[in-house]
Scaffold this motif. Structure first.
Motif, PDB file in Angstrom:
ATOM      1  N   LEU A 146      35.432  51.899  32.283  1.00 26.81           N
ATOM      2  CA  LEU A 146      34.694  52.468  31.155  1.00 26.81           C
ATOM      3  C   LEU A 146      33.200  52.509  31.433  1.00 26.81           C
ATOM      4  N   ASN A 147      32.705  51.530  32.212  1.00 29.10           N
ATOM      5  CA  ASN A 147      31.272  51.453  32.502  1.00 29.10           C
ATOM      6  C   ASN A 147      30.915  52.010  33.883  1.00 29.10           C
ATOM      7  N   ASP A 148      31.817  52.784  34.471  1.00 26.31           N
ATOM      8  CA  ASP A 148      31.559  53.547  35.704  1.00 26.31           C
ATOM      9  C   ASP A 148      31.112  52.675  36.876  1.00 26.31           C
ATOM     10  N   CYS A 149      31.745  51.514  37.037  1.00 27.97           N
ATOM     11  CA  CYS A 149      31.392  50.680  38.183  1.00 27.97           C
ATOM     12  C   CYS A 149      32.629  50.191  38.931  1.00 27.97           C
ATOM     13  N   LEU A 150      33.777  50.774  38.646  1.00 29.95           N
ATOM     14  CA  LEU A 150      35.027  50.302  39.229  1.00 29.95           C
ATOM     15  C   LEU A 150      35.042  50.439  40.745  1.00 29.95           C
ATOM     16  N   ASP A 151      34.318  51.432  41.283  1.00 34.93           N
ATOM     17  CA  ASP A 151      34.351  51.675  42.720  1.00 34.93           C
ATOM     18  C   ASP A 151      33.711  50.548  43.529  1.00 34.93           C
ATOM     19  N   ARG A 152      32.919  49.682  42.879  1.00 36.42           N
ATOM     20  CA  ARG A 152      32.262  48.586  43.598  1.00 36.42           C
ATOM     21  C   ARG A 152      32.877  47.221  43.286  1.00 36.42           C
ATOM     22  N   ILE A 153      33.957  47.207  42.503  1.00 34.97           N
ATOM     23  CA  ILE A 153      34.539  45.954  42.025  1.00 34.97           C
ATOM     24  C   ILE A 153      35.845  45.665  42.753  1.00 34.97           C
ATOM     25  N   THR A 154      35.990  44.427  43.219  1.00 38.98           N
ATOM     26  CA  THR A 154      37.257  43.946  43.760  1.00 38.98           C
ATOM     27  C   THR A 154      37.722  42.779  42.906  1.00 38.98           C
ATOM     28  N   ILE A 155      38.892  42.897  42.318  1.00 36.28           N
ATOM     29  CA  ILE A 155      39.415  41.855  41.432  1.00 36.28           C
ATOM     30  C   ILE A 155      40.489  41.057  42.168  1.00 36.28           C
ATOM     31  N   LYS A 156      40.313  39.746  42.182  1.00 27.49           N
ATOM     32  CA  LYS A 156      41.250  38.848  42.855  1.00 27.49           C
ATOM     33  C   LYS A 156      41.709  37.766  41.883  1.00 27.49           C
ATOM     34  N   GLY A 157      42.678  36.966  42.320  1.00 26.29           N
ATOM     35  CA  GLY A 157      43.240  35.919  41.475  1.00 26.29           C
ATOM     36  C   GLY A 157      42.474  34.612  41.580  1.00 26.29           C
ATOM     37  N   LEU A 158      43.205  33.518  41.627  1.00 24.85           N
ATOM     38  CA  LEU A 158      42.608  32.184  41.687  1.00 24.85           C
ATOM     39  C   LEU A 158      41.703  32.056  42.907  1.00 24.85           C
ATOM     40  N   CYS A 159      40.528  31.435  42.712  1.00 21.55           N
ATOM     41  CA  CYS A 159      39.588  31.219  43.807  1.00 21.55           C
ATOM     42  C   CYS A 159      39.617  29.757  44.228  1.00 21.55           C
ATOM     43  N   GLY A 160      40.089  29.503  45.451  1.00 20.83           N
ATOM     44  CA  GLY A 160      40.003  28.175  46.033  1.00 20.83           C
ATOM     45  C   GLY A 160      38.853  28.129  47.017  1.00 20.83           C
ATOM     46  N   PRO A 161      38.572  26.960  47.580  1.00 24.40           N
ATOM     47  CA  PRO A 161      37.468  26.848  48.547  1.00 24.40           C
ATOM     48  C   PRO A 161      37.567  27.842  49.700  1.00 24.40           C
ATOM     49  N   GLU A 162      38.784  28.033  50.248  1.00 18.10           N
ATOM     50  CA  GLU A 162      38.943  28.954  51.373  1.00 18.10           C
ATOM     51  C   GLU A 162      38.676  30.399  50.963  1.00 18.10           C
TER      52      GLU A 162
END
Length: 271
Positions: A146-162
């Protein structure tokens, strides 16, 4: 001596276990907990009433603060359309605006309010959004689109140290926003991830979830970063956007984030 040892053992337990122990053993804690739950139920009803009056007065956009202009397709999460959400951090975001970051990482991205806000603030910079709850990924995707920034976004799940190590290892000057309910203890460890020394960070500290996390993060970053500790404060009527017409008691309810006293670390790398 026994009480001291018992209190230290209890403080080291996960938050849910501590609450269960308190519920079983402490009648005063049960009474106070019940009062808090009752206050939250009443507050929720007042928030719904406030939103019914606020929303028609907006253009479905955040109306104040550093992320003014974020568009919402539907009634926004936690009344963020007012722009007063986590107002304590507004100055921190103003300070980083314009810095030459080459990567932004949001750990605990929820529905994407900060993902979109930071993507708009840094329109050429890629953003990685970690969110452990997969049910929120669709909401984040929709808000980014909706805010025209999807092309620069990567969505991931749980973030661990690695996961964080791999995400920032190629960045020259990353910015990290972290709100992960006490897991900042494990994830933000520069001994495991030296690239954290080159990053600027804003970290929500969850001492109530993980006793001792504030002290350990100070010890880890005090030599490598300038650290500004930002305490939470209650909202006042002067915080409410002047564009919106609403009764005073509903204004305070609308801005209430139902927080206990807590703090954030705003950390700038000395490199």
């Amino acid at each position: 001596m026994f009480r001291i040892i018992a209190s230290r053992v209890l403080a080291a337990l996960p938050a849910l276990v501590r609450k269960t122990v308190w519920w079983v053993t402490d009648a005063e804690w049960r009474r106070e907990f019940g009062e808090v739950k009752k206050r939250i139920r009443v507050l929720k009803k007042r928030k719904i009433k406030a939103l019914q009056k606020i929303y028609p007065q907006t253009r479905k956009e955040v109306i104040s603060g550093p992320f003014q202009g974020i568009k919402f397709a539907d009634r926004p999460f936690r009344m963020k359309i007012l722009g007063t959400y986590e107002k304590e951090l507004h100055q921190c975001f103003e300070q980083i605006n314009g810095k030459p970051y080459d990567l932004i990482v949001d750990i605990g991205a929820a529905e994407g309010y900060y993902v979109v806000g930071l993507a708009r603030m840094f329109p050429e910079v890629p953003v990685i959004a970690f969110e452990a709850n997969p049910k929120l990924h669709r909401a984040c995707l929709e808000l980014c689109k909706l805010n025209d920034c999807l092309d620069r976004i990567t969505i991931k799940g749980l973030c661990g140290p690695e996961d964080l190590i791999k995400s920032i290892e190629l960045a020259t000057y990353p910015f990290i926003l972290c709100d992960i309910e006490g897991a900042e203890w494990e994830v933000l460890n520069p001994e495991l991830n030296p690239d954290l020394y080159k990053a600027d960070l804003i970290v929500e500290i969850h001492e109530d979830y993980r006793a001792g996390v504030e002290k350990i993060l100070l010890e880890r970053f005090e030599k490598s970063h300038c650290i500004n500790i930002i305490p939470s404060v209650d909202r006042t009527l002067s915080d409410f956007p002047t564009e919106i017409i609403l009764e005073d008691d509903l204004k305070l309810a609308a801005m209430d984030e139902t927080r206990c006293k807590m703090s954030w670390f705003c950390m700038h790398s000395r490199r």
